[in-house]
Design a protein around this motif. Sequence first.
Motif, PDB file in Angstrom:
ATOM      1  N   UNK A 253     -13.877 -11.457  -7.601  1.00  0.00           N
ATOM      2  CA  UNK A 253     -12.860 -10.428  -7.733  1.00  0.00           C
ATOM      3  C   UNK A 253     -13.215  -9.295  -6.783  1.00  0.00           C
ATOM      4  N   UNK A 254     -12.329  -9.053  -5.833  1.00  0.00           N
ATOM      5  CA  UNK A 254     -12.541  -8.002  -4.845  1.00  0.00           C
ATOM      6  C   UNK A 254     -11.800  -6.743  -5.279  1.00  0.00           C
ATOM      7  N   UNK A 255     -12.516  -5.630  -5.372  1.00  0.00           N
ATOM      8  CA  UNK A 255     -11.957  -4.370  -5.851  1.00  0.00           C
ATOM      9  C   UNK A 255     -11.697  -3.483  -4.644  1.00  0.00           C
ATOM     10  N   UNK A 256     -10.433  -3.067  -4.484  1.00  0.00           N
ATOM     11  CA  UNK A 256     -10.065  -2.206  -3.364  1.00  0.00           C
ATOM     12  C   UNK A 256      -9.308  -0.992  -3.891  1.00  0.00           C
ATOM     13  N   UNK A 257      -9.399   0.101  -3.167  1.00  0.00           N
ATOM     14  CA  UNK A 257      -8.601   1.288  -3.431  1.00  0.00           C
ATOM     15  C   UNK A 257      -8.222   1.895  -2.088  1.00  0.00           C
ATOM     16  N   UNK A 258      -6.915   2.062  -1.888  1.00  0.00           N
ATOM     17  CA  UNK A 258      -6.368   2.565  -0.619  1.00  0.00           C
ATOM     18  C   UNK A 258      -6.875   1.761   0.568  1.00  0.00           C
ATOM     19  N   UNK A 259      -6.972   0.430   0.384  1.00  0.00           N
ATOM     20  CA  UNK A 259      -7.373  -0.466   1.454  1.00  0.00           C
ATOM     21  C   UNK A 259      -8.863  -0.590   1.672  1.00  0.00           C
ATOM     22  N   UNK A 260      -9.675   0.223   1.006  1.00  0.00           N
ATOM     23  CA  UNK A 260     -11.125   0.176   1.178  1.00  0.00           C
ATOM     24  C   UNK A 260     -11.754  -0.686   0.089  1.00  0.00           C
TER      25      UNK A 260
ATOM     26  N   UNK B  52      -3.981  -2.133 -11.009  1.00  0.00           N
ATOM     27  CA  UNK B  52      -4.255  -1.293 -12.168  1.00  0.00           C
ATOM     28  C   UNK B  52      -4.464   0.118 -11.664  1.00  0.00           C
ATOM     29  N   UNK B  53      -3.496   0.992 -11.915  1.00  0.00           N
ATOM     30  CA  UNK B  53      -3.596   2.348 -11.387  1.00  0.00           C
ATOM     31  C   UNK B  53      -3.665   2.319  -9.867  1.00  0.00           C
ATOM     32  N   UNK B  54      -4.593   3.061  -9.261  1.00  0.00           N
ATOM     33  CA  UNK B  54      -4.719   3.035  -7.798  1.00  0.00           C
ATOM     34  C   UNK B  54      -5.572   1.886  -7.285  1.00  0.00           C
ATOM     35  N   UNK B  55      -6.072   1.022  -8.171  1.00  0.00           N
ATOM     36  CA  UNK B  55      -6.986  -0.042  -7.786  1.00  0.00           C
ATOM     37  C   UNK B  55      -6.234  -1.363  -7.613  1.00  0.00           C
TER      38      UNK B  55
END
Length: 320
Positions: free
Chosen positions: A4-11, A88-91
């Motif tokens: 599972x890869x966790x990203x936020x705003x593409x990072x 989920x939210x911003x993620x």
Amino acid sequence: MAQLQVRVRGEVLRVLTLSRQLSIGRTPDNGLPLRDPSVAIRHAEITAESGTLLLTDLTGGEGVTFVNGHRLSPNQPHRLEQGDEIQIGPFTLAFLADLSVRAEAARPSGRVDVQGELAARPARPPLPTFTAERPARDGMALYTEFLPPFFQESEFLGRYLKIFEALWEPMQRRQDSIELHFDPRVAPPQVLGWMAGWLGLPLDPHWPEGRQRAWMREAVTLYRWRGTRYGLSRALETVYGLTPVLREDTAQPHTLSVQLLDSLDGEDTASREAITHFIFTHAPAHVQVTVEFVAAPPAAPPLPDDPGPHRPVTQDPAHD
């Protein structure tokens, strides 16, 4: 094994290897903690069943979970496929069955441990209060419907039962929605102080109603995290809408530095003294706390080719 890869705003923040069960939520005791107010305490769960991985939304409708842009129904398992993206939210959580994806390099270690990112967000407005209403029938008393049909046509009985209806019906409506009086989101404002005293929660009567409701909703859960860095950060986010930066230096043990944005814009701005007192109340008892307020970074100047807003040119009569 799937990942599972966790990203936020593409990072990309991290990559997890999925096992038999993974809990996703806001607090640190989850297998995958996601620090954002829009994430529920127990938001979702991934479980393995018969060789497949199932994603279940646990918010009960209070939160939102999307898979490939489609909203999941609460408590309904969804089978994950290769390449699915969970929002989920911003993620964004990307489900990867290919083991070729590797996690990013670990964060470099050092003597100074910094947690948090400065942010300020306004408190969410409270939900509207709810009152259960029973519709009247053609101006007649509601109690006449419990009489035999012959007596329902009596005008005298209708007026007579109106007396008892005026006395008992408000109590009946309150009893029908009694559980709403114990929900901090919709409870009457005068009940909040009573609930706080019943639960032993410090509730400042000078806080706006939105802060009081947010604190009442989160305070019982935060009792488990009292005296920790997460508990302090989440308490400040809940009451004042401020996300602090917490700094601990191993060269100076038992010290904690709390850095905050100076203030919020608008009427819901708290004083420095109130925020500092709140921090001292919820900080770990064994550490010395210092609080620092910093100004928001200035806005970036316009580019040279940007003319900016138009300003009228005035001419000085002395130079004519």
